[in-house]
Structure formats: structure tokens, C-alpha cells
Enzyme design. Sequence first.
Site, PDB file in Angstrom:
ATOM      1  N   LYS A 196      10.658   4.446  -3.984  1.00  0.00           N
ATOM      2  CA  LYS A 196      11.488   5.575  -4.677  1.00  0.00           C
ATOM      3  C   LYS A 196      12.765   5.820  -3.763  1.00  0.00           C
ATOM      4  O   LYS A 196      13.833   5.888  -4.408  1.00  0.00           O
ATOM      5  CB  LYS A 196      10.652   6.801  -4.644  1.00  0.00           C
ATOM      6  CG  LYS A 196      11.170   8.134  -5.186  1.00  0.00           C
ATOM      7  CD  LYS A 196      10.398   9.149  -5.252  1.00  0.00           C
ATOM      8  CE  LYS A 196      10.967  10.725  -5.671  1.00  0.00           C
ATOM      9  NZ  LYS A 196      10.156  11.523  -5.517  1.00  0.00           N
ATOM     10  N   GLU A 202       8.182   0.186   6.133  1.00  0.00           N
ATOM     11  CA  GLU A 202       7.276  -0.616   5.509  1.00  0.00           C
ATOM     12  C   GLU A 202       7.659  -1.574   4.555  1.00  0.00           C
ATOM     13  O   GLU A 202       7.778  -2.840   4.625  1.00  0.00           O
ATOM     14  CB  GLU A 202       5.677   0.041   5.281  1.00  0.00           C
ATOM     15  CG  GLU A 202       5.152   0.386   6.487  1.00  0.00           C
ATOM     16  CD  GLU A 202       5.332   2.042   6.297  1.00  0.00           C
ATOM     17  OE1 GLU A 202       6.509   2.364   6.023  1.00  0.00           O
ATOM     18  OE2 GLU A 202       4.490   2.811   6.711  1.00  0.00           O
ATOM     19  N   GLY A 254       6.266  10.509  -5.971  1.00  0.00           N
ATOM     20  CA  GLY A 254       5.821   9.114  -5.764  1.00  0.00           C
ATOM     21  C   GLY A 254       4.526   8.771  -6.167  1.00  0.00           C
ATOM     22  O   GLY A 254       4.101   7.777  -6.834  1.00  0.00           O
ATOM     23  N   ARG A 255       3.259   9.726  -5.750  1.00  0.00           N
ATOM     24  CA  ARG A 255       2.045   9.562  -6.256  1.00  0.00           C
ATOM     25  C   ARG A 255       1.874   9.675  -7.511  1.00  0.00           C
ATOM     26  O   ARG A 255       0.815   9.771  -8.086  1.00  0.00           O
ATOM     27  CB  ARG A 255       1.101  10.244  -5.358  1.00  0.00           C
ATOM     28  CG  ARG A 255       1.517  11.787  -5.219  1.00  0.00           C
ATOM     29  CD  ARG A 255       0.829  12.351  -3.920  1.00  0.00           C
ATOM     30  NE  ARG A 255       1.390  13.722  -3.842  1.00  0.00           N
ATOM     31  CZ  ARG A 255       2.288  14.144  -3.084  1.00  0.00           C
ATOM     32  NH1 ARG A 255       3.181  13.348  -2.403  1.00  0.00           N
ATOM     33  NH2 ARG A 255       2.873  15.482  -3.014  1.00  0.00           N
ATOM     34  N   GLU A 340      -2.522  14.131  -0.281  1.00  0.00           N
ATOM     35  CA  GLU A 340      -1.061  14.182  -0.103  1.00  0.00           C
ATOM     36  C   GLU A 340      -0.514  15.443  -0.965  1.00  0.00           C
ATOM     37  O   GLU A 340       0.540  16.075  -0.426  1.00  0.00           O
ATOM     38  CB  GLU A 340      -0.360  13.136  -0.365  1.00  0.00           C
ATOM     39  CG  GLU A 340       1.232  12.885   0.362  1.00  0.00           C
ATOM     40  CD  GLU A 340       1.796  11.662   0.250  1.00  0.00           C
ATOM     41  OE1 GLU A 340       1.721  10.559   1.096  1.00  0.00           O
ATOM     42  OE2 GLU A 340       2.700  11.344  -0.579  1.00  0.00           O
ATOM     43  N   HIS A 371     -25.879   1.029  -0.867  1.00  0.00           N
ATOM     44  CA  HIS A 371     -26.326   0.124   0.191  1.00  0.00           C
ATOM     45  C   HIS A 371     -25.615   0.354   1.561  1.00  0.00           C
ATOM     46  O   HIS A 371     -25.551  -0.347   2.527  1.00  0.00           O
ATOM     47  CB  HIS A 371     -26.492  -1.336  -0.029  1.00  0.00           C
ATOM     48  CG  HIS A 371     -26.977  -1.183  -1.364  1.00  0.00           C
ATOM     49  ND1 HIS A 371     -28.483  -1.560  -1.287  1.00  0.00           N
ATOM     50  CD2 HIS A 371     -26.973  -1.567  -2.791  1.00  0.00           C
ATOM     51  CE1 HIS A 371     -29.118  -1.933  -2.473  1.00  0.00           C
ATOM     52  NE2 HIS A 371     -28.008  -1.643  -3.484  1.00  0.00           N
ATOM     53  N   LYS A 500       6.271   9.375  11.231  1.00  0.00           N
ATOM     54  CA  LYS A 500       7.205   8.283  10.785  1.00  0.00           C
ATOM     55  C   LYS A 500       8.449   8.493  11.735  1.00  0.00           C
ATOM     56  O   LYS A 500       8.820   7.618  12.237  1.00  0.00           O
ATOM     57  CB  LYS A 500       7.801   8.915   9.531  1.00  0.00           C
ATOM     58  CG  LYS A 500       7.112   8.329   8.370  1.00  0.00           C
ATOM     59  CD  LYS A 500       8.149   8.430   7.136  1.00  0.00           C
ATOM     60  CE  LYS A 500       7.264   8.270   5.822  1.00  0.00           C
ATOM     61  NZ  LYS A 500       7.973   8.865   4.416  1.00  0.00           N
TER      62      LYS A 500
HETATM   63  O1  F6P Z   1       4.758   8.508   3.082  1.00  0.00           O
HETATM   64  C1  F6P Z   1       4.793   9.256   2.090  1.00  0.00           C
HETATM   65  C2  F6P Z   1       5.478   8.636   1.108  1.00  0.00           C
HETATM   66  O2  F6P Z   1       6.750   9.252   1.031  1.00  0.00           O
HETATM   67  C3  F6P Z   1       4.622   8.717  -0.100  1.00  0.00           C
HETATM   68  O3  F6P Z   1       4.973  10.169  -0.723  1.00  0.00           O
HETATM   69  C4  F6P Z   1       5.299   7.844  -1.052  1.00  0.00           C
HETATM   70  O4  F6P Z   1       4.498   7.468  -2.231  1.00  0.00           O
HETATM   71  C5  F6P Z   1       5.380   6.650  -0.078  1.00  0.00           C
HETATM   72  O5  F6P Z   1       5.842   7.272   0.968  1.00  0.00           O
HETATM   73  C6  F6P Z   1       6.281   5.516  -0.503  1.00  0.00           C
HETATM   74  O6  F6P Z   1       7.648   6.043  -0.639  1.00  0.00           O
HETATM   75  P1  F6P Z   1       8.737   5.397  -1.251  1.00  0.00           P
HETATM   76  O7  F6P Z   1       8.275   5.120  -2.614  1.00  0.00           O
HETATM   77  O8  F6P Z   1      10.061   6.116  -1.255  1.00  0.00           O
HETATM   78  O9  F6P Z   1       8.951   3.837  -0.501  1.00  0.00           O
END
Ligand code: F6P
Length: 532
Positions: A196, A202, A254-255, A340, A371, A500
Site C-alpha cells: 500500500k 521487508e 491494508g488488512r 491489528e 492432535h 519498526k
Molecule cells: O505493519 C503494519 C502494516 O502497516 C499493515 O497494516 C499492513 O498491512 C502492512 O504493514 C503492509 O503495509 P504495506 O502494504 O504498506 O506494505
Amino acid sequence: MQQIWTALSAHHEGVKSRPILDLFDAERAAGFSARLGGMLFDYSKTNIDAEARGLLIDLAEAAGVAEKREAMFSGAKINETEGRAVLHTALRNMDRPVMVDGKDVTPALRETHARMQAFVRDVREGRFVGQGGAITDVVNIGIGGSDLGPAMAWLALQPYADGPRCHFVSNVDGAHIHDTLRGLNPETTLVIVASKTFTTIETMTNAETARRWMAEKVSDPAAQFAAVSTAADKTAAFGIDASRVFGFEDWVGGRYSMWGPIGLALMLGVGPEAFDDFLAGGAAMDAHFREAPFAQNLPVLLALVGIWHNQICGHATRAVLPYDQRLSRLPAYLQQLEMESNGKRVAMDGSDLALNSGPVVWGEPGTNGQHAFYQLIHQGTRTVPCEFLVAREGHEPDLAHQHLLLVANCLAQSEALLRGRSLEEATAIMAKKGLVGAELERQARHRVFPGNRPSTTLAYPQLTPHVLGQIIALYEHRVFVEGVILGINSYDQWGVELGKELAVALQPILEGKESAEGKDGSTRQLVEFLTS
Ligand code: F6P
């Protein structure tokens, strides 16, 4: 509202040791269930009785769930800490105009959706090819909401997977991208960078790694990249051609974003028609959520059961137990969606939350979980409300006998949680095996199940794209209703920021460029251990 909370607590005090089984008269099961089309939500195996349900519905009404629901659907800026509308519902119902800042946002949604479909068809039908031939594999690089939804749905919809194979890389741990790319051919792989913000460390790190991997074999790596983001300037800076960039607006959390461009990998894998069925399922749940009276409203009831178990009964966790192997990533998906969204200790107005925030959500598919951790669920000292999910039918007609076994196990677990096994029953069983005296008593005690442990079951016809859409929208709206009742903003996530920031600050320390002075003793010790 305080009066209703007080009345609920008092009611709970009065009924908490009542056996749930005692509630079962001829009407109990039907009266404490709700249906939508072929879907059945049964919450009769909880200690919620008519009085509790009435009070819970009063709570939802007093909290303004109906008004806030309409505010959400109509584009009001209900995400107050970020000044944003919350309109993931518009992604699955693009024909109903929705105004944000005086402008109908749906024409742009339809245009992006049509562009996605055209691109997907080009890939699936061989008009868009890699530099070594037709695209065989898609690697979605994203994390959190830019990963969990499509990754969960890709597994869920395997019977509909008739396009390129999809892979999902999220972790910054190089092992993840290494192990994913190892078996792939760069010349026939499409990489989607899904973020987003297009700043997530990452994702950007993995995207660079994927580009280097591609560049080893392919003369124009950027040509085999697509991007999904709200940040067109950043996708351009990364070198991805605008024709393969699919944008969305910041009012899609995002979620909550898998319904739009974040679902691109899924659409590539299962095709535009199945993807549209998924959207239609979500839209059907939206219509139900807006129209059904609270006592018949699946998302409202699911939320009220959640509030009863967590805020009233004090059960801190809930287990999500899909008896559906293809929903193996649903618990992980719901962890982000629920925790979240509702894991917050401050109310919308900045005051301290007077109640517990949302619960810890966890789980694994049945029968595997049986199990592993069901021991604790049945005989541990804490109560874990369980949410079972199960389909009437699988997708493997020749394995229908296995499906019946699966269903039998699902029903057996909720029955066992409800009934338990008394000391008398356990004693009789062990006496039959020949035990007597003190040893009989000791062994029997180990075999007692307290029972009276609550569960709900969501039963659906079959895990089709439409049903998956219904299930996901159901849980999204459950989170919304719980958030409204708790008085929190379910659509921000400030709690992820501190870690972060500290990670950014720790990087130069780990690289030896800066000193660890000022860090606590444990962190200093770990830095030393991990870098020596
Ligand atoms: O770490 C939180 C967050 O902002 C989430 O809410 C989001 O889904 C994820 O990181 C990834 O964010 P982005 O889509 O901006 O890479």
C-alpha cells in the site's frame, strides 16, 4: 451503555455455572442460529440465553452500530485518527456510487478492476509473456495485509486454480525469498510488488532481491514486474511501467484490501470470473449486514458472541478452527484482521479503554489441531471459546468418505466441549477396564472432561469463491461491530510503529557503524552475541 454492561455482567454472574446443555429445549438450536442463503451460524452451544442476547443487542444499539455501519458504507471518515473513510466494501460493490470528499469514487474502482482483468487475461491467455515464454509462476511480494489475504485465499481456492502458480513472499528473512525463488525460472516468472505504502522495508528489500535474481537471466527485469500500491510516484521510481501498476486509495485499509488490486495474484491464479464470484460473496454479506435485523444478522451475532466471551466472561483468547484444510491460513489472516484492528487500549476519543481490547486470535485446521493443542482446550484450566468452520461438501467426490470423517470430527469436538465427561462416567469406564480402589479413582480423575465450554459453528455448503467472500466479509464486519461496541478505531495500527522505528535504529548498530550504548543490557548482550 454503562447500565447495559452492568446488567450483562450481573446476568453472567448469575448464569456462569449453569450447564449450557441445560439450555437445550426443542427450540434452542434453531433459536440460537442464523442463516444467510446456504450458510448456518450456530451459537447455541454458548451460555448466551434470551436475556443475554437481548442485552447484547441493546448494547449494539446503544453503541450506534446501525448509524456507524451506514456511515462506513457511505464513505464518512470513520477512521478518525487518520482522517480517512473506510471503504473496502466499495471494492466489491462498484456499481453503487460512494462519495468521498464530494466525488464518486466508484468510476475509478471500475476502471482499475477492468485494467486488472485485462492484464490477468493477457497473462493467462499468453499475450503477456515473460522473456522465456508464457508466465508459469507469479511471486507476490508483500507483507501483512498485502500478503495474508491473497495468500490465504490462494490456498482456499485451489480447486479453482487454473492459471499460473502463485507464491507469496513476505518475511524479510532471506530464507523466505531464497526458498521461494529457488525452484522458479526467472524467464517465465511475474513478480508483483504489493505494498500500500511502497515503503515497507521487508517488501522493498525482497523486491530488490527479486530484481537482482531476475536480472541474472533476463535482460529487462522490470518488464516482468507489476506493482500494487497507493503510491504511483514510488512504483515509478522503482522502474515499474505504469501499465502494470494498479493503484488504490488510502481509504482501503491494508488488512481489508484483498478485494481490490492487492488481490491481483489471486485473480491471476484463479481467473477473473472466480475472483468476481469472491467479490459477489463479499457483497452478499454486505447486503445482509446492512439489512438483516440484529437478531438475525450474522456479523452482528458473531461480534456479540465475541463480546460476551471476551469482555463479559473474561476469556482472553478465541480459537478459530476450520475443519477445512484449505482454510489453513485463515487463522493467520484473522490474526491480523482482528488483532491489528481491535488490539487497542485507547478509545477513539483518546481516553483509556474501560474494557478489555479484542481477544488473542489463534488456531489451526482440524483435525490437525486435535492432535496438538485440543488437550488444553478440553482439560486446561482456562476456557477457550472455539469457532468451528466446516463445509457440507468437499471438492473431491471420490473422497466423500473422508469428508464425512472430517465433519464427524468437527461435530464431535463441539459436542465434547459442550457435554464433557463426568467423574462417574470416567469411573465407570475405568472400572470396566478392571481398575479398583485408589488407582481407579486416580485414573478416573485424569479422564474427566469438565465440559460446558462454549463454541460456535459456521457451516457452509462448499468452499467456493462466493462462500469464501461471504466468510471474509463476515469476519470484517464482526471486527467493525466489536470495534464500535468497544469504542475504538478499528482502522488504524499505531501499535506497529515503535518496533519498526527501533529496527531502523538497530541496523547501523548491528552493522558495527554505531555503538549500542544507550540500549538496555539485554539488547546490548544480544547485539554482541549475534554479531560476534
Ligand atoms: O505493519 C503494519 C502494516 O502497516 C499493515 O497494516 C499492513 O498491512 C502492512 O504493514 C503492509 O503495509 P504495506 O502494504 O504498506 O506494505
